[in-house]
Design a protein around this motif. Sequence first.
Motif, mmCIF file in Angstrom:
data_model
loop_
_atom_site.group_PDB
_atom_site.id
_atom_site.type_symbol
_atom_site.label_atom_id
_atom_site.label_comp_id
_atom_site.label_asym_id
_atom_site.label_seq_id
_atom_site.Cartn_x
_atom_site.Cartn_y
_atom_site.Cartn_z
ATOM 1 N N UNK A 439 6.447 -8.213 -10.748
ATOM 2 C CA UNK A 439 6.939 -6.846 -10.949
ATOM 3 C C UNK A 439 5.822 -5.845 -10.733
ATOM 4 N N UNK A 440 6.239 -4.613 -10.485
ATOM 5 C CA UNK A 440 5.298 -3.510 -10.359
ATOM 6 C C UNK A 440 5.832 -2.337 -11.162
ATOM 7 N N UNK A 441 4.908 -1.616 -11.760
ATOM 8 C CA UNK A 441 5.261 -0.446 -12.550
ATOM 9 C C UNK A 441 4.812 0.782 -11.780
ATOM 10 N N UNK A 480 -3.460 3.774 -6.209
ATOM 11 C CA UNK A 480 -3.037 5.159 -6.442
ATOM 12 C C UNK A 480 -2.313 5.723 -5.229
ATOM 13 N N UNK A 481 -1.285 6.494 -5.469
ATOM 14 C CA UNK A 481 -0.583 7.241 -4.432
ATOM 15 C C UNK A 481 -0.581 8.708 -4.843
ATOM 16 N N UNK A 482 -0.365 9.631 -3.901
ATOM 17 C CA UNK A 482 -0.437 11.060 -4.242
ATOM 18 C C UNK A 482 0.448 11.471 -5.411
ATOM 19 N N UNK A 483 1.642 10.865 -5.500
ATOM 20 C CA UNK A 483 2.585 11.311 -6.519
ATOM 21 C C UNK A 483 2.702 10.362 -7.695
ATOM 22 N N UNK A 484 2.008 9.197 -7.634
ATOM 23 C CA UNK A 484 2.162 8.228 -8.716
ATOM 24 C C UNK A 484 1.088 7.155 -8.600
ATOM 25 N N UNK A 485 1.025 6.311 -9.613
ATOM 26 C CA UNK A 485 0.209 5.106 -9.580
ATOM 27 C C UNK A 485 1.137 3.901 -9.581
ATOM 28 N N UNK A 486 0.712 2.840 -8.910
ATOM 29 C CA UNK A 486 1.478 1.599 -8.909
ATOM 30 C C UNK A 486 0.591 0.492 -9.454
ATOM 31 N N UNK A 487 1.065 -0.155 -10.517
ATOM 32 C CA UNK A 487 0.373 -1.294 -11.099
ATOM 33 C C UNK A 487 1.216 -2.545 -10.885
ATOM 34 N N UNK A 488 0.563 -3.639 -10.467
ATOM 35 C CA UNK A 488 1.274 -4.886 -10.214
ATOM 36 C C UNK A 488 0.912 -5.954 -11.224
ATOM 37 N N UNK A 489 1.932 -6.738 -11.629
ATOM 38 C CA UNK A 489 1.730 -7.763 -12.655
ATOM 39 C C UNK A 489 2.383 -9.075 -12.214
ATOM 40 N N UNK A 490 1.735 -10.215 -12.513
ATOM 41 C CA UNK A 490 2.323 -11.514 -12.171
ATOM 42 C C UNK A 490 3.500 -11.840 -13.074
ATOM 43 N N UNK A 545 5.686 -11.172 -17.450
ATOM 44 C CA UNK A 545 6.906 -11.961 -17.645
ATOM 45 C C UNK A 545 8.007 -11.100 -18.248
ATOM 46 N N UNK A 546 7.624 -10.227 -19.159
ATOM 47 C CA UNK A 546 8.599 -9.387 -19.847
ATOM 48 C C UNK A 546 9.320 -8.452 -18.875
ATOM 49 N N UNK A 547 8.567 -7.798 -17.996
ATOM 50 C CA UNK A 547 9.199 -6.863 -17.053
ATOM 51 C C UNK A 547 9.937 -7.600 -15.943
ATOM 52 N N UNK A 548 9.553 -8.863 -15.683
ATOM 53 C CA UNK A 548 10.287 -9.643 -14.689
ATOM 54 C C UNK A 548 11.663 -10.025 -15.213
#
Length: 725
Positions: A439-441, A480-490, A545-548
Amino acid sequence: MKNSRPRHFFLIFLALITLSTASARKITFPVNGLLVAAKEPVPLEAEWDESWFTESSPTKYNHGIARIAALLSEISYIQAEKHPDSNELLQSYRLMGFKDENISWNYMLDYTAPISGNNQAAYSFASKDIQTPQGSKKLVLVVLRGTPLSANEWISNINVSDNTHKDVLLHEGFFRTCENIQKELLYYLLKKKIDPKNACFLITGHSRGGALANILGAKLDDEGVITGERLFVYTFAAPNVSQEEKTSNPKYNFIWNIINAEDIVPSVPPNRNNWKWKKYGQTKVIVNYWNSNPEKYLDDYLPRMNQYFKQMLLRNYAPFKNGPFVQIQISRLLTKLYRTVENYYDDFFSLRALAESLFWKIFPESDDDDELEAQEPEAKSKEKLPLLVRIVQKNVNSNIEGGFEYAIKALADMHGCETYLSWLLALGEDEAYSSLGSTQLSIDGSYDCAVYDDNGKLLAKITDGIIELYSLKVPVAGMPFPEKNVLGFPGNQNLTMMVYKDSLAPTVVTYQIESYDAQGQLLDISEKRHIFPRSTRAIKFQVGKETLENSRIETEKLSKEETSEKRKAFGLRHNLKFKFQPEFSYSSEKILSLGFRAGNQEIFGLLQADFYTRELSDAFSMTLGLGHQTNIYGRFYFDTEALAHLVWTEYDEKKSFNFVPAARLSLAFKPRHRLQFFAGFLFDAHIEGFNDDAVIHSERKNHFSSIEFSDSFHLLPSIQFGIRF
């Protein structure tokens, strides 16, 4: 007579067992390829069993066939035309029992040919008789080479639709190349008098070769030339080839696409937004740090894989350890910059044109490929890296020792056929693959954030809405992106994420959860949801795992004491970080101020020069000050400053120096990180008999009524507008 029947049954059974095992044997292949660094071909052993093709269904994955296919795909990168009688590909075919007269290849490609041009690929065919309980059948091998050190074939790889510059269903470069190979294959079958109905086929290739194998298998079945019951198609690192809806049709389940999720190539052209590119058949994803047990991966799988990898490349494998995160961000970025195929071709910064220009620089034409390969390492060692690359290299290595060099290795390793071959030879079928997603937030707003594990180890940090890239540690990924941040999790473990904001009022932070399968295909995006951190209440929740498993996070508010403790532990105190910010402002009194402020949010100093721009003005001042900035809400800040103007004036030939105490109250908006736009009220103190010359002359007329505290003490207000950065 009574005992003869059981004896006959036993003999028949023994004959069948003997027949089925006669072709099963171990072969030591002489492995050479595009990236192999060993001076001599590397001897690697694999089982070869012809009964695989007669006793199993192509729609059932066969690990033995996959290993053989990976070996042939690797060896296919050798320059067969340079040594036509003794190259490793020919030797491998011979070891597998194929006779020279039934082996055919074309590695002499003429990219100037008027019809095919760049849309060509080297290939080899081989055939032999194999015995089955039903009699003799033909086994035909079709091995398609991936992209060599040739700009021409790289240009064909990016030929989505050069002919029309419009959206198409089939990748033009791959499809046209495949058409040429299909004609050659049918001619080979005709020449060797092979009946497709009494033959079985193994079609394989890596990268470009994998894309061609994918299309060729589907095309042969669609046209009824060779049906899927006799087609064993195994591809490695194949790019996407088609936008047809039928790619997921179970009829193509005889095609097995094996990919490394960390590899960028299998994800292009993208499958995101307006781009809908896929592969025919089924996909199997090799294990990585994100989709398997992390300890098992590091302590068992990776060492076993390196036993093979090190033989070929003379060093250990360099994984990214962040699953499909990188290739997902590239797809995200590409489909935002180039929303359609027309944009890809015809925008001012045409990616198609830029890529072709780059390929010609990386792969210059040479009449002697051997000479080019021999000179290339020496030339590279003497050639200096471009200035920008050297700056990046120095910056990365100063934060992560050897980080730049590791990244270069990882970029090569993620796609190398040697990587795929090593994984397949090292691991069994039950170990080699995983279907676990990630998942990514996607999170937007002005906030501070820390991601940490159960031991309290910091894995990622965001301050003032900006990811600190060098804070990122495995297994967390971020961009980082101009309008947001993206975080990735296993998907194989849970981590804790804490979000904080040093605001007086609760601040809105917006997030979405993006779910991906093991190969990095987007499955779902949650609705936009909100959390409300503030200065005395951080919010924490589980990710991974929780967000998946859930599309919504369960939040917990931390107490003021816990918030303070976590902020201190993870360095979420950007309000205490020293900043140097130039400042420009202009007031309603037509005074232009230029200067800077230095310090942190809690306390900072101000120094600026003030220029009086009224006509006939002959005044100048220096301003000193101390101030404090408070976050009110989101990106809005309130500043309070105590100032001192040191004013020099000249009026009616009289020069004077005056001291003017002042205060400034301002509201600032910070759209991104350092940049601030502000508007405020400035209050200058007029003390009669003390600083009259600085405030009563025409150079200092006011647009607002003075505020009287006594007969001799007045505050003179004015408005200021300015910018800090």
